[in-house]
Scaffold this motif. Sequence first.
Motif, short mmCIF file in Angstrom:
data_model
loop_
_atom_site.label_atom_id
_atom_site.label_comp_id
_atom_site.label_asym_id
_atom_site.label_seq_id
_atom_site.Cartn_x
_atom_site.Cartn_y
_atom_site.Cartn_z
N LEU A 19 0.92 -1.15 -0.04
CA LEU A 19 0.02 0.01 0.08
C LEU A 19 0.84 1.19 0.20
O LEU A 19 0.45 2.21 -0.82
CB LEU A 19 -1.06 0.03 1.24
N GLU A 20 2.06 1.36 0.64
CA GLU A 20 2.75 2.50 0.92
C GLU A 20 3.90 2.49 -0.15
O GLU A 20 4.68 3.38 -0.27
CB GLU A 20 3.20 2.79 2.18
N GLY A 21 4.37 1.33 -0.45
CA GLY A 21 5.28 0.97 -1.89
C GLY A 21 6.77 1.11 -1.11
O GLY A 21 7.48 1.45 -2.21
N TYR A 22 6.90 0.86 0.19
CA TYR A 22 8.42 0.65 0.36
C TYR A 22 8.97 -0.46 -0.08
O TYR A 22 8.57 -1.34 -0.41
CB TYR A 22 8.38 0.80 2.17
N SER A 23 10.41 -0.28 -0.20
CA SER A 23 11.28 -1.34 -0.57
C SER A 23 11.31 -2.33 0.46
O SER A 23 10.97 -2.16 1.78
CB SER A 23 12.61 -0.90 -1.13
N ILE A 24 11.97 -3.44 0.56
CA ILE A 24 12.08 -4.51 1.44
C ILE A 24 12.96 -3.88 2.41
O ILE A 24 12.81 -4.17 3.50
CB ILE A 24 12.60 -5.84 0.70
N GLN A 25 14.11 -3.21 1.86
CA GLN A 25 14.96 -2.72 2.88
C GLN A 25 14.50 -1.60 3.67
O GLN A 25 14.56 -1.63 5.09
CB GLN A 25 16.19 -1.98 1.86
N GLN A 26 13.67 -0.75 3.08
CA GLN A 26 12.83 0.09 3.91
C GLN A 26 11.98 -0.45 5.11
O GLN A 26 11.91 -0.04 6.00
CB GLN A 26 12.19 1.33 3.32
N THR A 27 11.15 -1.49 4.71
CA THR A 27 10.47 -2.03 5.43
C THR A 27 11.19 -2.78 6.56
O THR A 27 10.70 -2.61 7.76
CB THR A 27 9.68 -3.01 4.93
N ALA A 28 12.28 -3.38 6.12
CA ALA A 28 12.98 -4.22 7.23
C ALA A 28 13.71 -3.08 8.27
O ALA A 28 13.54 -3.17 9.52
CB ALA A 28 14.27 -4.73 6.61
N HIS A 29 14.09 -1.97 7.92
CA HIS A 29 14.48 -0.80 8.63
C HIS A 29 13.46 -0.40 9.57
O HIS A 29 13.60 -0.26 10.82
CB HIS A 29 15.27 0.16 7.98
N ILE A 30 12.33 -0.07 9.17
CA ILE A 30 11.22 0.51 10.06
C ILE A 30 10.70 -0.63 11.10
O ILE A 30 10.54 -0.43 12.09
CB ILE A 30 9.82 0.77 9.00
N LEU A 31 10.68 -1.88 10.41
CA LEU A 31 9.97 -2.95 11.43
C LEU A 31 11.34 -3.72 12.41
O LEU A 31 10.86 -4.04 13.39
CB LEU A 31 9.41 -4.03 10.62
N GLY A 32 12.26 -3.36 12.17
CA GLY A 32 13.52 -3.77 12.71
C GLY A 32 13.69 -5.26 12.55
O GLY A 32 14.09 -6.10 13.34
#
Length: 162
Positions: free
Chosen positions: A121-134
Amino acid sequence: MSFEEQYDTHFDEIFRYIFYMTASKELAEDLTQETFMRFYRSDFRGESSVRTYVHQIARRIVYDHFRRKKLIQWLPFTQKHEQVTTALEDVLIIKEEHEQLYNALQQLKLSYKDVLIYRKLEGYSIQQTAHILGWSETKVSNTQRSAMKQLQLLLGGMQDEA
């Protein structure tokens, strides 16, 4: 950037995330305000981007809300009286055919919901998502794959090519 500029830059994105997680416009407004109040009072040291930092605050606030209300359940995620079917159209002006997808999303477990919101839905990359979620990138990929399978089951076996 000043706090006001950060607020203007990130408000819509944070509100959408919280709205997708809670299925309540009013609650999303309250928790979004709480997110920015905590950001304002925080001692942000610039160890990550402001965007990531604000998303981490929002995520913690949503999780805390569900823990406090003892609403976390694996399936369904929200109680029937909490599901909103028309608020998404009012808030995000989404076409009627997205309602089924939105309702199915509400039934996913929390980690699946997080990944799908950030990735699809927000279109984040796998790397960005991993960083946000830890999380590790592998965990994000595996969780996304499992979440998509579960979502397809909830939608009656519809295929997603994305």
